[in-house]
Scaffold this motif. Sequence first.
Motif, PDB file in Angstrom:
ATOM      1  N   THR A  99       0.856  -1.261  -0.092  1.00 25.54           N
ATOM      2  CA  THR A  99      -0.079   0.098   0.024  1.00 25.54           C
ATOM      3  C   THR A  99       0.886   1.445  -0.146  1.00 25.54           C
ATOM      4  OG1 THR A  99      -1.760  -1.172   1.268  1.00 25.54           O
ATOM      5  CG2 THR A  99      -1.696   1.244   1.293  1.00 25.54           C
ATOM      6  N   LYS A 100       0.482   2.195  -0.829  1.00 22.58           N
ATOM      7  CA  LYS A 100       1.041   3.557  -0.921  1.00 22.58           C
ATOM      8  C   LYS A 100       0.824   4.277   0.194  1.00 22.58           C
ATOM      9  CE  LYS A 100       1.993   3.818  -6.023  1.00 22.58           C
ATOM     10  NZ  LYS A 100       1.922   4.629  -7.069  1.00 22.58           N
ATOM     11  N   THR A 101       1.753   4.619   1.045  1.00 20.68           N
ATOM     12  CA  THR A 101       1.301   5.640   2.201  1.00 20.68           C
ATOM     13  C   THR A 101       2.259   6.756   2.067  1.00 20.68           C
ATOM     14  OG1 THR A 101       3.256   4.391   3.561  1.00 20.68           O
ATOM     15  CG2 THR A 101       1.122   3.751   3.847  1.00 20.68           C
ATOM     16  N   TYR A 102       1.863   8.061   2.554  1.00 18.97           N
ATOM     17  CA  TYR A 102       2.422   9.251   2.440  1.00 18.97           C
ATOM     18  C   TYR A 102       2.540   9.638   3.895  1.00 18.97           C
ATOM     19  CZ  TYR A 102       1.433   9.064  -2.516  1.00 18.97           C
ATOM     20  OH  TYR A 102       1.092   8.484  -3.699  1.00 18.97           O
ATOM     21  N   GLU A 103       3.591  10.354   4.243  1.00 20.09           N
ATOM     22  CA  GLU A 103       3.993  10.962   5.407  1.00 20.09           C
ATOM     23  C   GLU A 103       3.987  12.676   5.293  1.00 20.09           C
ATOM     24  OE1 GLU A 103       6.039   9.907   9.505  1.00 20.09           O
ATOM     25  OE2 GLU A 103       6.923   9.238   7.745  1.00 20.09           O
ATOM     26  N   SER A 104       3.590  13.285   6.072  1.00 19.17           N
ATOM     27  CA  SER A 104       3.438  14.676   6.128  1.00 19.17           C
ATOM     28  C   SER A 104       4.707  15.324   6.617  1.00 19.17           C
ATOM     29  CB  SER A 104       2.312  15.257   7.075  1.00 19.17           C
ATOM     30  OG  SER A 104       2.425  16.839   7.133  1.00 19.17           O
ATOM     31  N   VAL A 105       5.611  16.007   5.663  1.00 24.48           N
ATOM     32  CA  VAL A 105       6.700  16.855   6.055  1.00 24.48           C
ATOM     33  C   VAL A 105       6.411  18.112   5.833  1.00 24.48           C
ATOM     34  CG1 VAL A 105       9.236  16.898   5.758  1.00 24.48           C
ATOM     35  CG2 VAL A 105       8.217  14.661   5.431  1.00 24.48           C
ATOM     36  N   GLY A 106       6.321  19.012   6.791  1.00 17.98           N
ATOM     37  CA  GLY A 106       5.853  20.647   6.748  1.00 17.98           C
ATOM     38  C   GLY A 106       4.677  20.718   5.798  1.00 17.98           C
ATOM     39  N   ARG A 107       4.672  21.361   4.628  1.00 13.76           N
ATOM     40  CA  ARG A 107       3.768  21.251   4.019  1.00 13.76           C
ATOM     41  C   ARG A 107       3.646  20.519   2.482  1.00 13.76           C
ATOM     42  NH1 ARG A 107       3.411  27.743   2.701  1.00 13.76           N
ATOM     43  NH2 ARG A 107       2.913  26.915   0.985  1.00 13.76           N
ATOM     44  N   MET A 108       4.108  19.510   2.592  1.00 14.56           N
ATOM     45  CA  MET A 108       4.265  18.625   1.714  1.00 14.56           C
ATOM     46  C   MET A 108       4.207  16.959   2.190  1.00 14.56           C
ATOM     47  SD  MET A 108       8.010  18.439   0.277  1.00 14.56           S
ATOM     48  CE  MET A 108       9.407  17.684   1.163  1.00 14.56           C
ATOM     49  N   ALA A 120       4.329   4.791  15.954  1.00 12.04           N
ATOM     50  CA  ALA A 120       4.478   4.070  17.235  1.00 12.04           C
ATOM     51  C   ALA A 120       5.485   5.140  18.287  1.00 12.04           C
ATOM     52  CB  ALA A 120       5.032   2.740  17.254  1.00 12.04           C
ATOM     53  N   ASN A 121       6.316   5.628  17.521  1.00 10.76           N
ATOM     54  CA  ASN A 121       7.107   6.777  18.195  1.00 10.76           C
ATOM     55  C   ASN A 121       6.359   7.752  18.786  1.00 10.76           C
ATOM     56  OD1 ASN A 121       9.594   7.783  19.140  1.00 10.76           O
ATOM     57  ND2 ASN A 121      10.105   8.807  17.383  1.00 10.76           N
ATOM     58  N   ARG A 122       5.705   8.469  17.745  1.00 10.05           N
ATOM     59  CA  ARG A 122       4.773   9.375  18.191  1.00 10.05           C
ATOM     60  C   ARG A 122       3.830   9.214  19.443  1.00 10.05           C
ATOM     61  NH1 ARG A 122       3.034  12.542  12.469  1.00 10.05           N
ATOM     62  NH2 ARG A 122       4.812  12.606  11.632  1.00 10.05           N
ATOM     63  N   THR A 164       6.166   7.250   1.593  1.00 11.84           N
ATOM     64  CA  THR A 164       6.924   6.408   2.638  1.00 11.84           C
ATOM     65  C   THR A 164       6.563   4.960   2.800  1.00 11.84           C
ATOM     66  OG1 THR A 164       6.813   8.412   3.996  1.00 11.84           O
ATOM     67  CG2 THR A 164       7.656   6.620   5.158  1.00 11.84           C
ATOM     68  N   ASP A 165       7.554   4.146   2.991  1.00 14.53           N
ATOM     69  CA  ASP A 165       7.331   2.857   3.296  1.00 14.53           C
ATOM     70  C   ASP A 165       6.126   2.487   4.158  1.00 14.53           C
ATOM     71  OD1 ASP A 165       7.640  -0.081   2.929  1.00 14.53           O
ATOM     72  OD2 ASP A 165       8.846   0.215   4.704  1.00 14.53           O
ATOM     73  N   LEU A 166       5.149   1.805   4.102  1.00 17.19           N
ATOM     74  CA  LEU A 166       4.307   1.436   5.135  1.00 17.19           C
ATOM     75  C   LEU A 166       4.853   1.077   6.745  1.00 17.19           C
ATOM     76  CD1 LEU A 166       1.140   0.941   6.113  1.00 17.19           C
ATOM     77  CD2 LEU A 166       1.503  -1.261   5.243  1.00 17.19           C
ATOM     78  N   GLU A 167       5.864   0.210   6.429  1.00 21.92           N
ATOM     79  CA  GLU A 167       6.672  -0.046   7.820  1.00 21.92           C
ATOM     80  C   GLU A 167       7.355   1.177   8.749  1.00 21.92           C
ATOM     81  OE1 GLU A 167       6.448  -3.073   9.709  1.00 21.92           O
ATOM     82  OE2 GLU A 167       4.946  -3.480   8.090  1.00 21.92           O
ATOM     83  N   GLU A 168       7.836   1.945   7.934  1.00 19.84           N
ATOM     84  CA  GLU A 168       8.338   3.258   8.216  1.00 19.84           C
ATOM     85  C   GLU A 168       7.250   4.412   8.804  1.00 19.84           C
ATOM     86  OE1 GLU A 168      11.344   6.780   6.612  1.00 19.84           O
ATOM     87  OE2 GLU A 168      11.437   4.734   5.807  1.00 19.84           O
TER      88      GLU A 168
END
Length: 76
Positions: free
Chosen positions: A8-17, A31-33, A21-25
């Motif tokens: 599955t394609k997943t996206y992580e927010s970095v600032g305004r973009m 989990a860290n948050r 990102t890899d699903l496991e990452e």
Amino acid sequence: MSTLPPETKTYESVGRMFLLTDLEEVKKSLANRKSLVAARSKELEKNKQYLEKNLEEFEGTIREMVKQRKCQNEAQ
């Protein structure tokens, strides 16, 4: 998120973009948050209890001062 297939394609927010990102990452990041938020929540709860205790003590002190002032005014 655990039910999503690994491809599955997943996206992580970095600032305004958003970055692809890899699903496991993403799972590790979440989990860290979660652990950081839990630790901060504990810290804030302790701080809240400390401040509430101080507030009660100060209120008692002020009540006592007002009571003494009334007694002094009545004696005069």
